[in-house]
Design an enzyme around this catalytic site. Structure first.
Site, PDB file in Angstrom:
ATOM      1  N   GLU A 112       0.694  -1.201   0.059  1.00 19.33           N
ATOM      2  CA  GLU A 112      -0.080   0.001   0.084  1.00 19.33           C
ATOM      3  C   GLU A 112       0.952   1.262   0.000  1.00 19.33           C
ATOM      4  O   GLU A 112       2.114   1.218   0.712  1.00 19.33           O
ATOM      5  CB  GLU A 112      -1.084  -0.168   1.155  1.00 19.33           C
ATOM      6  N   CYS A 161       3.354   8.431   1.700  1.00 19.06           N
ATOM      7  CA  CYS A 161       3.781   7.261   2.536  1.00 19.06           C
ATOM      8  C   CYS A 161       4.130   5.871   1.779  1.00 19.06           C
ATOM      9  O   CYS A 161       3.170   5.585   1.108  1.00 19.06           O
ATOM     10  CB  CYS A 161       2.834   7.058   3.772  1.00 19.06           C
ATOM     11  N   CYS A 164       6.489  -7.355   6.675  1.00 17.42           N
ATOM     12  CA  CYS A 164       7.758  -6.914   7.551  1.00 17.42           C
ATOM     13  C   CYS A 164       8.220  -8.109   8.220  1.00 17.42           C
ATOM     14  O   CYS A 164       7.388  -9.053   8.780  1.00 17.42           O
ATOM     15  CB  CYS A 164       7.386  -5.712   8.451  1.00 17.42           C
ATOM     16  N   CYS A 201       6.972  -5.597  15.725  1.00 15.72           N
ATOM     17  CA  CYS A 201       6.767  -4.554  16.802  1.00 15.72           C
ATOM     18  C   CYS A 201       4.994  -4.917  17.026  1.00 15.72           C
ATOM     19  O   CYS A 201       4.263  -5.123  16.301  1.00 15.72           O
ATOM     20  CB  CYS A 201       6.774  -3.230  16.220  1.00 15.72           C
ATOM     21  N   CYS A 228       2.088  -2.812  15.642  1.00 11.14           N
ATOM     22  CA  CYS A 228       1.830  -2.519  14.594  1.00 11.14           C
ATOM     23  C   CYS A 228       0.942  -3.503  13.785  1.00 11.14           C
ATOM     24  O   CYS A 228       1.497  -4.723  13.746  1.00 11.14           O
ATOM     25  CB  CYS A 228       3.148  -2.402  13.859  1.00 11.14           C
ATOM     26  N   ASN A 263      -2.833   4.154  16.664  1.00 11.71           N
ATOM     27  CA  ASN A 263      -4.071   3.906  15.695  1.00 11.71           C
ATOM     28  C   ASN A 263      -4.485   2.405  15.849  1.00 11.71           C
ATOM     29  O   ASN A 263      -3.663   1.468  15.623  1.00 11.71           O
ATOM     30  CB  ASN A 263      -3.620   4.039  14.313  1.00 11.71           C
ATOM     31  N   CYS A 317      -0.639   5.533  10.374  1.00 12.19           N
ATOM     32  CA  CYS A 317       0.423   4.945  10.833  1.00 12.19           C
ATOM     33  C   CYS A 317       0.234   3.527  11.626  1.00 12.19           C
ATOM     34  O   CYS A 317      -0.547   3.428  12.214  1.00 12.19           O
ATOM     35  CB  CYS A 317       1.479   5.715  11.850  1.00 12.19           C
TER      36      CYS A 317
HETATM   37  N1  SAH Z   1       9.394  -0.043   9.581  1.00 12.39           N
HETATM   38  C1  SAH Z   1       9.661   1.152   9.802  1.00 12.39           C
HETATM   39  C2  SAH Z   1       8.809   2.047   8.941  1.00 12.39           C
HETATM   40  C3  SAH Z   1       7.418   2.080   9.241  1.00 12.39           C
HETATM   41  S1  SAH Z   1       7.004   3.514   9.715  1.00 12.39           S
HETATM   42  C4  SAH Z   1       9.644   1.681  11.042  1.00 12.39           C
HETATM   43  O1  SAH Z   1       9.157   0.849  11.960  1.00 12.39           O
HETATM   44  O2  SAH Z   1       9.992   2.806  11.370  1.00 12.39           O
HETATM   45  C5  SAH Z   1       5.384   3.425  10.441  1.00 12.39           C
HETATM   46  C6  SAH Z   1       5.322   4.125  11.591  1.00 12.39           C
HETATM   47  O3  SAH Z   1       4.063   4.088  12.472  1.00 12.39           O
HETATM   48  C7  SAH Z   1       6.483   3.827  12.593  1.00 12.39           C
HETATM   49  O4  SAH Z   1       7.035   4.937  13.457  1.00 12.39           O
HETATM   50  C8  SAH Z   1       5.634   2.864  13.555  1.00 12.39           C
HETATM   51  O5  SAH Z   1       6.375   2.206  14.831  1.00 12.39           O
HETATM   52  C9  SAH Z   1       4.476   3.606  13.583  1.00 12.39           C
HETATM   53  N2  SAH Z   1       3.300   2.593  14.124  1.00 12.39           N
HETATM   54  C10 SAH Z   1       2.975   1.293  13.868  1.00 12.39           C
HETATM   55  N3  SAH Z   1       2.034   0.955  14.468  1.00 12.39           N
HETATM   56  C11 SAH Z   1       1.182   1.917  14.961  1.00 12.39           C
HETATM   57  C12 SAH Z   1       0.000   2.238  15.259  1.00 12.39           C
HETATM   58  N4  SAH Z   1      -0.943   1.066  15.335  1.00 12.39           N
HETATM   59  N5  SAH Z   1      -0.284   3.393  15.700  1.00 12.39           N
HETATM   60  C13 SAH Z   1       0.383   4.382  15.432  1.00 12.39           C
HETATM   61  N6  SAH Z   1       1.702   4.329  14.991  1.00 12.39           N
HETATM   62  C14 SAH Z   1       1.933   3.119  14.619  1.00 12.39           C
HETATM   63 FE1  SF4 Z   2       7.915  -3.540  10.846  1.00 13.68          FE
HETATM   64 FE2  SF4 Z   2       5.728  -2.097  11.650  1.00 13.68          FE
HETATM   65 FE3  SF4 Z   2       7.937  -2.653  13.324  1.00 13.68          FE
HETATM   66 FE4  SF4 Z   2       8.042  -1.003  11.234  1.00 13.68          FE
HETATM   67  S1  SF4 Z   2       6.743  -0.599  13.257  1.00 13.68           S
HETATM   68  S2  SF4 Z   2       9.517  -2.366  11.831  1.00 13.68           S
HETATM   69  S3  SF4 Z   2       6.709  -1.748   9.903  1.00 13.68           S
HETATM   70  S4  SF4 Z   2       6.427  -4.302  12.415  1.00 13.68           S
END
Ligand code: SAH
Ligand code: SF4
Length: 394
Positions: free
Chosen positions: A112, A125, A132, A136, A139, A319, A362
């Site tokens: 996406e 974005c 991935c 995390c 996420c 989110n 995000c």
């Molecule tokens: N993998 C990279 C790039 C993804 S960026 C990274 O983790 O930095 C996406 C951003 O959204 C990251 O800062 C991530 O930590 C944040 N994110 C992930 N899940 C989220 C959620 N449920 N609500 C808000 N931010 C979130």
């Molecule tokens: Fe992967 Fe989501 Fe962690 Fe970014 S925040 S490294 S996309 S699992």
């Protein structure tokens, strides 16, 4: 065709996914590759520069339009190559104007891209991987199996499709664009696919092409410490770090990558990021998770952790997504947290969530979602993390 040029073309084809009819896609090739390809079909290398201009500055969708290239050459190009974009499987528009495209690539994999229009800018974005490898906890992408890295062409195509939708060809002057900025904050960990991301961003930055300056590109990483310096040296874009925890104990719980690259190493990489200064600060992203990382003690620990890093914060309200065990901190808690950072002179806006209604905010991106009950989704998310961790440990 001389042997070495044939070799170049074969190599290009081997590194790309061919279209359904066997033609080589040109999106994602840089100037030198386009020159090699021109020579490969018996043309002069300067045709490569012409092609680069037509593809990335004019957004050409077919070779017929390339009026400064001879008819015979255009016919040859059309026979062997394609300017096709990925299929757009779905396009959604949020009530706040955010747009999300689900790209379907030629092997059927999907990723996406999200365009966030604001008063003074339009930020795209971009995804770097399908899924991935990291897990995390907060996420949505983290629950998805990594299928594969995206190719440079698939990354560049996300930008071109947004430009197509906005009608922004030829590349408009900097001040009059709707798409002004790029953040590598979509699906995937860009530093685990650095070569492809680097090549794609070099194409995007070229001044005679898409022409988006490195000052308007931000790469976000979960903290792949060994690649951070290269990112600054070789790409020189802005850096964002997904921090989300002020101590190793908390961060390792919600971001397992912290066990591999703990905060001490991460902070050192930030302090020494090439080009970092008070004018070019690192952005720390901090997702506000109720009762997990949002206490006043956490805020104070953060102030201490980053005291000698040129940085600013983005406080991101969590989110939610289907099956998540987490909740967003209350507005009051987030504001209290912000006050503590602000009183230590740290810039720390609270980010307004965009596109939540279409799961475009995000951390909400995930492809091939299934329709399951809330409980099934929670079980599935737990299972997905457990499976992935078992695979990573092998
Ligand atoms: N993998 C990279 C790039 C993804 S960026 C990274 O983790 O930095 C996406 C951003 O959204 C990251 O800062 C991530 O930590 C944040 N994110 C992930 N899940 C989220 C959620 N449920 N609500 C808000 N931010 C979130
Ligand atoms: Fe992967 Fe989501 Fe962690 Fe970014 S925040 S490294 S996309 S699992």
């Amino acid at each position: 065709m001389p042997d070495n040029d044939l070799h170049d073309l074969t190599e290009l084809a081997a590194n790309s996914t061919l279209s359904a009819d066997g033609r080589l896609p040109l999106i994602g090739l840089d100037k030198s590759e386009l020159a090699a390809l021109a020579v490969g079909i018996g043309e002069k290398p300067y045709r490569g520069t012409q092609l680069f201009h037509w593809i990335y500055s004019r957004g050409a969708r077919n070779f017929e339009d390339m009026t400064d290239i001879s008819k015979e050459c255009r016919a040859q190009l059309a026979e062997k190559f394609t300017l096709e974009r990925p299929v757009i499987d779905q396009e959604q528009v949020s009530e706040d104007g955010t747009r999300k495209w689900l790209h379907a690539f030629s092997d059927g994999q999907k990723a996406e891209a999200v365009l966030i229009p604001e008063d003074d800018r339009g930020t795209l974005c971009v995804s770097s991987q399908v899924g991935c490898t990291l897990t995390c906890r907060f996420c949505h992408t983290g629950t998805q199996r990594l299928v594969r890295n995206l190719t440079p062409g698939e990354i560049v195509a996300q930008v071109m499709v947004a430009r197509d939708a906005l009608g922004e060809w030829p590349t408009p002057k900097d001040g009059s664009r709707a798409l002004t900025n790029i953040v590598l904050m979509g699906m995937g960990e860009p530093l685990y696919n650095f070569e492809a991301v680097k090549k794609a961003m070099q194409i995007v930055m070229a001044s005679d092409g898409i022409s988006i300056s490195r000052h308007r590109i931000t790469l976000s990483t979960s903290g792949v410490v060994p690649e951070i310096e290269r990112c600054g040296e070789e790409l020189r874009v802005k850096l964002a770090i997904s921090l989300h925890g002020a101590t190793d104990e908390i961060r390792s719980k919600i971001m397992p990558i912290n066990k591999k690259y703990p905060l001490r190493e991460l902070m050192e990489a930030c302090r020494t990021y090439p080009g970092v200064s008070n004018a070019r600060r690192i952005t720390f992203e901090y997702v506000m998770l109720k009762d997990i990382n949002d206490s006043e003690a956490d805020a104070r620990a953060l102030v201490d952790l980053v005291k000698d890093v040129h940085c600013k914060f983005n406080l991101i309200p969590f989110n939610p997504w289907p099956g998540t065990p987490y909740e967003c901190s209350s507005r009051k808690t987030i504001e209290r947290f912000q006050d503590i950072l602000a009183s230590a002179s740290i810039t720390c806006p609270i980010r307004t969530p965009r596109g939540r209604d279409i799961l475009a905010a995000c951390g909400q991106l995930k492809t091939d979602s299934e329709k399951l009950s809330a409980k099934e989704r929670r079980v599935q998310a737990e299972q997905a993390w457990a499976d992935k961790e078992a695979r990573v440990a092998l």
